[in-house]
Design a protein around this motif. Sequence first.
Motif, PDB file in Angstrom:
ATOM      1  N   ASP A  38       0.833  -1.206   0.000  1.00 33.83           N
ATOM      2  CA  ASP A  38       0.000   0.000   0.000  1.00 33.83           C
ATOM      3  C   ASP A  38       0.867   1.256   0.000  1.00 33.83           C
ATOM      4  O   ASP A  38       2.083   1.192   0.195  1.00 33.83           O
ATOM      5  N   ARG A  39       0.186   2.387  -0.167  1.00 33.58           N
ATOM      6  CA  ARG A  39       0.800   3.681   0.138  1.00 33.58           C
ATOM      7  C   ARG A  39       0.083   4.216   1.373  1.00 33.58           C
ATOM      8  O   ARG A  39      -1.143   4.236   1.432  1.00 33.58           O
ATOM      9  N   TYR A  40       0.862   4.606   2.363  1.00 37.06           N
ATOM     10  CA  TYR A  40       0.270   5.029   3.628  1.00 37.06           C
ATOM     11  C   TYR A  40      -0.536   6.322   3.452  1.00 37.06           C
ATOM     12  O   TYR A  40      -0.072   7.261   2.796  1.00 37.06           O
ATOM     13  N   PRO A  41      -1.717   6.399   4.037  1.00 34.52           N
ATOM     14  CA  PRO A  41      -2.496   7.637   3.980  1.00 34.52           C
ATOM     15  C   PRO A  41      -1.866   8.711   4.868  1.00 34.52           C
ATOM     16  O   PRO A  41      -1.135   8.404   5.816  1.00 34.52           O
ATOM     17  N   GLY A  75       3.960   1.126  -1.971  1.00 35.07           N
ATOM     18  CA  GLY A  75       3.480   0.776  -3.299  1.00 35.07           C
ATOM     19  C   GLY A  75       4.363  -0.233  -3.997  1.00 35.07           C
ATOM     20  O   GLY A  75       4.556  -0.171  -5.215  1.00 35.07           O
ATOM     21  N   THR A  76       4.890  -1.182  -3.241  1.00 36.25           N
ATOM     22  CA  THR A  76       5.852  -2.142  -3.782  1.00 36.25           C
ATOM     23  C   THR A  76       5.500  -3.548  -3.316  1.00 36.25           C
ATOM     24  O   THR A  76       5.214  -3.766  -2.138  1.00 36.25           O
ATOM     25  N   ASP A  77       5.520  -4.492  -4.243  1.00 29.93           N
ATOM     26  CA  ASP A  77       5.276  -5.897  -3.927  1.00 29.93           C
ATOM     27  C   ASP A  77       6.586  -6.650  -3.773  1.00 29.93           C
ATOM     28  O   ASP A  77       7.537  -6.413  -4.533  1.00 29.93           O
ATOM     29  N   VAL A  78       6.627  -7.568  -2.827  1.00 29.83           N
ATOM     30  CA  VAL A  78       7.671  -8.592  -2.824  1.00 29.83           C
ATOM     31  C   VAL A  78       7.125  -9.740  -3.653  1.00 29.83           C
ATOM     32  O   VAL A  78       6.022 -10.227  -3.423  1.00 29.83           O
ATOM     33  N   VAL A  79       7.899 -10.182  -4.644  1.00 27.56           N
ATOM     34  CA  VAL A  79       7.415 -11.217  -5.569  1.00 27.56           C
ATOM     35  C   VAL A  79       8.177 -12.525  -5.427  1.00 27.56           C
ATOM     36  O   VAL A  79       7.882 -13.491  -6.133  1.00 27.56           O
ATOM     37  N   GLY A  80       9.147 -12.575  -4.529  1.00 22.42           N
ATOM     38  CA  GLY A  80       9.877 -13.816  -4.317  1.00 22.42           C
ATOM     39  C   GLY A  80      11.051 -13.610  -3.390  1.00 22.42           C
ATOM     40  O   GLY A  80      11.363 -12.489  -2.970  1.00 22.42           O
ATOM     41  N   LEU A  81      11.705 -14.716  -3.040  1.00 18.13           N
ATOM     42  CA  LEU A  81      12.870 -14.698  -2.164  1.00 18.13           C
ATOM     43  C   LEU A  81      14.130 -14.998  -2.961  1.00 18.13           C
ATOM     44  O   LEU A  81      14.100 -15.749  -3.947  1.00 18.13           O
ATOM     45  N   LEU A  82      15.243 -14.442  -2.517  1.00 21.81           N
ATOM     46  CA  LEU A  82      16.555 -14.786  -3.054  1.00 21.81           C
ATOM     47  C   LEU A  82      17.193 -15.833  -2.160  1.00 21.81           C
ATOM     48  O   LEU A  82      16.923 -15.881  -0.957  1.00 21.81           O
ATOM     49  N   GLY A  83      18.045 -16.656  -2.726  1.00 21.41           N
ATOM     50  CA  GLY A  83      18.777 -17.609  -1.919  1.00 21.41           C
ATOM     51  C   GLY A  83      18.579 -19.035  -2.362  1.00 21.41           C
ATOM     52  O   GLY A  83      18.377 -19.333  -3.540  1.00 21.41           O
ATOM     53  N   SER A  84      18.609 -19.927  -1.375  1.00 23.85           N
ATOM     54  CA  SER A  84      18.521 -21.357  -1.640  1.00 23.85           C
ATOM     55  C   SER A  84      17.775 -22.015  -0.490  1.00 23.85           C
ATOM     56  O   SER A  84      17.322 -21.340   0.442  1.00 23.85           O
ATOM     57  N   GLU A 135       7.731  -2.517  -8.147  1.00 26.11           N
ATOM     58  CA  GLU A 135       6.867  -1.389  -7.826  1.00 26.11           C
ATOM     59  C   GLU A 135       5.497  -1.562  -8.456  1.00 26.11           C
ATOM     60  O   GLU A 135       5.373  -2.091  -9.568  1.00 26.11           O
ATOM     61  N   ARG A 136       4.492  -1.090  -7.740  1.00 29.52           N
ATOM     62  CA  ARG A 136       3.108  -1.224  -8.215  1.00 29.52           C
ATOM     63  C   ARG A 136       2.660  -0.016  -9.021  1.00 29.52           C
ATOM     64  O   ARG A 136       1.540   0.030  -9.487  1.00 29.52           O
ATOM     65  N   GLY A 137       3.465   1.008  -9.143  1.00 25.43           N
ATOM     66  CA  GLY A 137       3.061   2.217  -9.846  1.00 25.43           C
ATOM     67  C   GLY A 137       2.788   3.330  -8.866  1.00 25.43           C
ATOM     68  O   GLY A 137       2.877   3.170  -7.653  1.00 25.43           O
ATOM     69  N   ALA A 138       2.392   4.470  -9.371  1.00 22.65           N
ATOM     70  CA  ALA A 138       2.238   5.658  -8.541  1.00 22.65           C
ATOM     71  C   ALA A 138       0.808   5.914  -8.107  1.00 22.65           C
ATOM     72  O   ALA A 138       0.489   6.958  -7.576  1.00 22.65           O
ATOM     73  N   THR A 139      -0.100   4.957  -8.358  1.00 26.48           N
ATOM     74  CA  THR A 139      -1.491   5.176  -7.982  1.00 26.48           C
ATOM     75  C   THR A 139      -1.624   5.265  -6.472  1.00 26.48           C
ATOM     76  O   THR A 139      -1.192   4.368  -5.760  1.00 26.48           O
ATOM     77  N   PRO A 140      -2.218   6.322  -5.896  1.00 30.72           N
ATOM     78  CA  PRO A 140      -2.367   6.421  -4.443  1.00 30.72           C
ATOM     79  C   PRO A 140      -3.188   5.266  -3.914  1.00 30.72           C
ATOM     80  O   PRO A 140      -4.131   4.799  -4.557  1.00 30.72           O
TER      81      PRO A 140
END
Length: 457
Positions: A42-45, A141-150, A161-166
């Motif tokens: 989300d983007r914080y209000p 406004g950013t998603d985590v889409v996976g983990l790095l590592g093993s 990033e999800r874009g600039a939409t509030p």
Amino acid sequence: MTSSETAPGRGTAVVIGGGLAGVVAAWALRDCAERIIVVERDRYPEEPTFRAGVPQGRHAHLVLEAGHRAMEELMPGIKQELLAAGAHRVAASGDLKWLSSAGWMADYPARLAFLSCTRPVLDKAILDRARTEPTIRFLEGTDVVGLLGSARAVTGVRIRERGATPSSEHSASPSSERGEVRDVPAELVVDASGRSTSVPKWLAELGCRPVPEERVDAGVAYSSRLFHRPPGADLGCQAVYLQTKAPDEPRMGVLLPVEGDRWIVSLAGMRGAEPGPGEEGFTEHLGRLRDPSLRDALLGAEPAGEVRGFLPGPGVRRHYERGAPEGLVVVGDAASTFNPVYGQGVTVSLFCAQALRRTALRHGGVGHATARDARREIAVVSKNAWVMSCAEDVRFAATTGGPSGALVKLQHRFLDRVLATATRNPEVTEAFHEVLSLVSPPSLLFRPSVLASVLRG
């Protein structure tokens, strides 16, 4: 700075999820990491308001006494800031009228209390404090889409990033303008993404074995609404809690004072007794509670918003302490989700943050030793809440999962005697409140003076 499976103890910590559990976890790691990155979809209000990423936020919340103590330890002065923002102090007895399964709890001069406010006020106070720490950075406004590592070690996250939409409740779906996927290396990854966590799926993609877990599902459903407090209204108390009574009374209701001279009223029912949708369902459920206190209180109250429903889903406890790759810690609802009717979730999230801070300070950083010890401590601090929640859930015939057998039945009989005694014996009432507030372990109920009163009936 790069990360590896043998990374030093200081460097970058990434927190997945910027809700309450994630923000307090980030705050707990200050002074222990060079940088702390909180990734929030989300983007914080700007002002305290309900947001899509906290679907449970529109319902009554309790930070139990133990939670407030933990919050004050982590963020000194936060209780006063919440009071200044409009929160109400509610004593566990006198200010709160509690109808247990055995009857109304006896009053006593209570030392225990909780602060009552809406979830946005609580979240903003904690977020504002965390924003004062220069080592904490928020990626909104950013998603985590996976983990790095093993399968051996988690070494960071992949984000987009999800874009600039509030952010708003009407823009909960991902923006059509998505950014490029990029990697964020880290010495420690903290999953605070809540009930809907994707971390178990991502661990499977890394080749990890499934995390052992327990599940119990009472099928609880919520219906809540804000009301303007009528001028001159006097309930004889500040808050009312009408508890379920298994197995024949699976409905409950709570009225709490919140900022803006309002009440928040949450109704709930276990599987087969869920509130119906909308205003009609809310009113019908209100009339079917085992005591008319809430219905009578709302006769002259003007609604301050729409009726909102919520389906929390099953309670799940994931045992990351039994098997997880290095560099990963899981906190809050992502580790343990409880039936919300017991009000334990926020407090346990604060316990997790305390455990994370203790281990990071003990090891002088956010390396693998910190993660290993934190996983073990988080399992310990969440255990009592889980055991109590599950033991109550299985009283209802439609509950799936959870403990069973002669021992559980014995526990139920003993607790029934405790509750019956608590309707007339203030010492037993106080001891019960300490246990339910997670201030004291259940063994307090076996203190000689309490146990003697319970056994005498």
